[in-house]
Design an enzyme around this catalytic site. Sequence first.
Site, PDB file in Angstrom:
ATOM      1  N   ARG A 138       0.813  -1.226   0.000  1.00 52.27           N
ATOM      2  CA  ARG A 138       0.000   0.000   0.000  1.00 52.27           C
ATOM      3  C   ARG A 138       0.842   1.269   0.000  1.00 52.27           C
ATOM      4  O   ARG A 138       0.370   2.334   0.371  1.00 52.27           O
ATOM      5  CB  ARG A 138      -0.978   0.022   1.183  1.00 52.27           C
ATOM      6  N   LYS A 160       3.106  11.702 -10.630  1.00 51.99           N
ATOM      7  CA  LYS A 160       2.165  11.015 -11.524  1.00 51.99           C
ATOM      8  C   LYS A 160       2.850   9.744 -12.010  1.00 51.99           C
ATOM      9  O   LYS A 160       3.756   9.794 -12.838  1.00 51.99           O
ATOM     10  CB  LYS A 160       1.781  11.905 -12.699  1.00 51.99           C
ATOM     11  N   GLU A 202      10.039  18.554 -23.440  1.00 57.30           N
ATOM     12  CA  GLU A 202       9.289  18.758 -22.194  1.00 57.30           C
ATOM     13  C   GLU A 202       9.700  20.057 -21.507  1.00 57.30           C
ATOM     14  O   GLU A 202       8.872  20.732 -20.901  1.00 57.30           O
ATOM     15  CB  GLU A 202       9.484  17.565 -21.253  1.00 57.30           C
ATOM     16  N   LYS A 244       7.695  23.029 -12.926  1.00 59.03           N
ATOM     17  CA  LYS A 244       6.764  21.902 -12.771  1.00 59.03           C
ATOM     18  C   LYS A 244       6.270  21.790 -11.336  1.00 59.03           C
ATOM     19  O   LYS A 244       5.086  21.540 -11.100  1.00 59.03           O
ATOM     20  CB  LYS A 244       7.412  20.590 -13.218  1.00 59.03           C
ATOM     21  N   GLU A 254      -4.699  16.317  -9.532  1.00 57.60           N
ATOM     22  CA  GLU A 254      -5.490  16.557 -10.737  1.00 57.60           C
ATOM     23  C   GLU A 254      -6.992  16.480 -10.468  1.00 57.60           C
ATOM     24  O   GLU A 254      -7.752  15.835 -11.192  1.00 57.60           O
ATOM     25  CB  GLU A 254      -5.095  15.582 -11.853  1.00 57.60           C
ATOM     26  N   ARG A 258      -8.072  20.256 -16.016  1.00 57.07           N
ATOM     27  CA  ARG A 258      -7.740  21.275 -17.014  1.00 57.07           C
ATOM     28  C   ARG A 258      -6.385  21.890 -16.678  1.00 57.07           C
ATOM     29  O   ARG A 258      -6.299  23.017 -16.207  1.00 57.07           O
ATOM     30  CB  ARG A 258      -8.852  22.320 -17.050  1.00 57.07           C
ATOM     31  N   ASN A 262      -0.650  19.642 -19.633  1.00 60.31           N
ATOM     32  CA  ASN A 262      -1.045  18.665 -20.646  1.00 60.31           C
ATOM     33  C   ASN A 262      -0.860  19.192 -22.070  1.00 60.31           C
ATOM     34  O   ASN A 262      -1.228  18.502 -23.028  1.00 60.31           O
ATOM     35  CB  ASN A 262      -2.508  18.243 -20.428  1.00 60.31           C
ATOM     36  N   HIS A 265       0.104  16.942 -25.046  1.00 62.03           N
ATOM     37  CA  HIS A 265      -0.053  15.546 -24.664  1.00 62.03           C
ATOM     38  C   HIS A 265      -1.306  14.901 -25.238  1.00 62.03           C
ATOM     39  O   HIS A 265      -1.369  13.675 -25.351  1.00 62.03           O
ATOM     40  CB  HIS A 265      -0.049  15.408 -23.139  1.00 62.03           C
ATOM     41  N   HIS A 269      -0.077  11.658 -26.803  1.00 63.17           N
ATOM     42  CA  HIS A 269      -0.415  10.337 -26.271  1.00 63.17           C
ATOM     43  C   HIS A 269      -1.107   9.483 -27.330  1.00 63.17           C
ATOM     44  O   HIS A 269      -0.892   8.266 -27.390  1.00 63.17           O
ATOM     45  CB  HIS A 269      -1.317  10.481 -25.045  1.00 63.17           C
ATOM     46  N   HIS A 282       8.561   9.713 -26.216  1.00 61.96           N
ATOM     47  CA  HIS A 282       7.525  10.550 -25.611  1.00 61.96           C
ATOM     48  C   HIS A 282       7.733  12.023 -25.946  1.00 61.96           C
ATOM     49  O   HIS A 282       6.785  12.724 -26.339  1.00 61.96           O
ATOM     50  CB  HIS A 282       7.531  10.355 -24.089  1.00 61.96           C
TER      51      HIS A 282
END
Length: 390
Positions: A138, A160, A202, A244, A254, A258, A262, A265, A269, A282
């Site tokens: 956990r 993330k 990025e 960041k 998140e 919005r 992103n 992305h 993606h 990526h």
Amino acid sequence: MAENSYIVRDRIPLSTNSSAIEVSLERRDTYRIHVVPEASVATDILIDELDGRRAAVITERTVASLPAYRITEALDQRGLLLGSMVVDAGERSKSLDTAYRLLDWLAQLGLARRDVVVALGGGMIMDTVGWVASAYMRGVPYVNVPTTLLAQVDAGIGGKVAVDHNAAKNLVGAFYQPRAVISCLEFLETLDPRQARAGLAEALKKAIIASPELFEYIERHTDELVRCHSAAVGPLVQAASAIKTELVGRDPYEVDLRRPLNFGHTVGHAVETTTGYGPVLHGEAVAYGMVVALDISRARGLLDAALAERIVDLIRRLGLPVRLGQLRSVPPIDAVLGALDKIREIRDGSLRFVLPVELGTTLIAEDVTEDEVRQALLRTVADDVPAGRP
């Protein structure tokens, strides 16, 4: 009574209220991002962050043959290494199969809740190991030691964590913050140019959405940054990391999807999904996704055409794709649109585009139509038409 023993007393009254029971929980995560010049400094900081705890190091095959792997040897020499595991490099290892193998390995290793998992590698390792750490018992502590530019400016920061699924990228994941991030600039000296450019995508993304100063810095130092082993890289990593953390700190889980982060992305993606998670890096997919978003924003009259071309020109100067045909694997436009429809379905019918208005200002649009995306994609196909222009 033993020295570490203590008594806990509670006197909770019998509840006679028939109304709903309200649960209120709060968690605040704090960690440090260290940007350091040399591997020896990175090792010392890692040992300090472990604070006597044992570590299980998970890395990728390419890193195991690089100087960065000496961190593992240093931990072993100090009696802090519980074990190390090497997985295949590449986005295709960012999978449930890899995660299950790592969970089994940690269990066989006897990793305890007080021990620490160390993620040593690029973005795939940051995402996969972070999710494994969030799931094992956990949640156990983990430290990110990113070895690529993309991981140092993006994937290693923000908590993330996820693995990919055939249906969509990052479909299985969590929000789980690291105990620390240690970005060593020396590790970037062995980075191949393609990986360096992917990381710059990025960093540039953050500049476009949040920092005109960083954008101008990248413009001034483009050639040095592409080489990725000059004095210009340190300020870039420091600035991108700070940006960041500032943006993530506003909404770490998140709750509001919005997010300017992103930018690029949505289509990026979709490109990664349709090309099978591997042929297109990526950062390359995000760069192309930014071009598409810029084109939509310009076509809507939100973004000045001259600024759109200035941004696209910088993407081009960084050696990143600005046309569909420049991707290492070129997906059919209909396949990209189909992947976007799948993303829309997963997000309960909502597909959001981050559309730049000016440097540091974005519009989060939820009304971008399929035809707008199709036309933007088509405009990036013609070799004789610069991206961002009709």
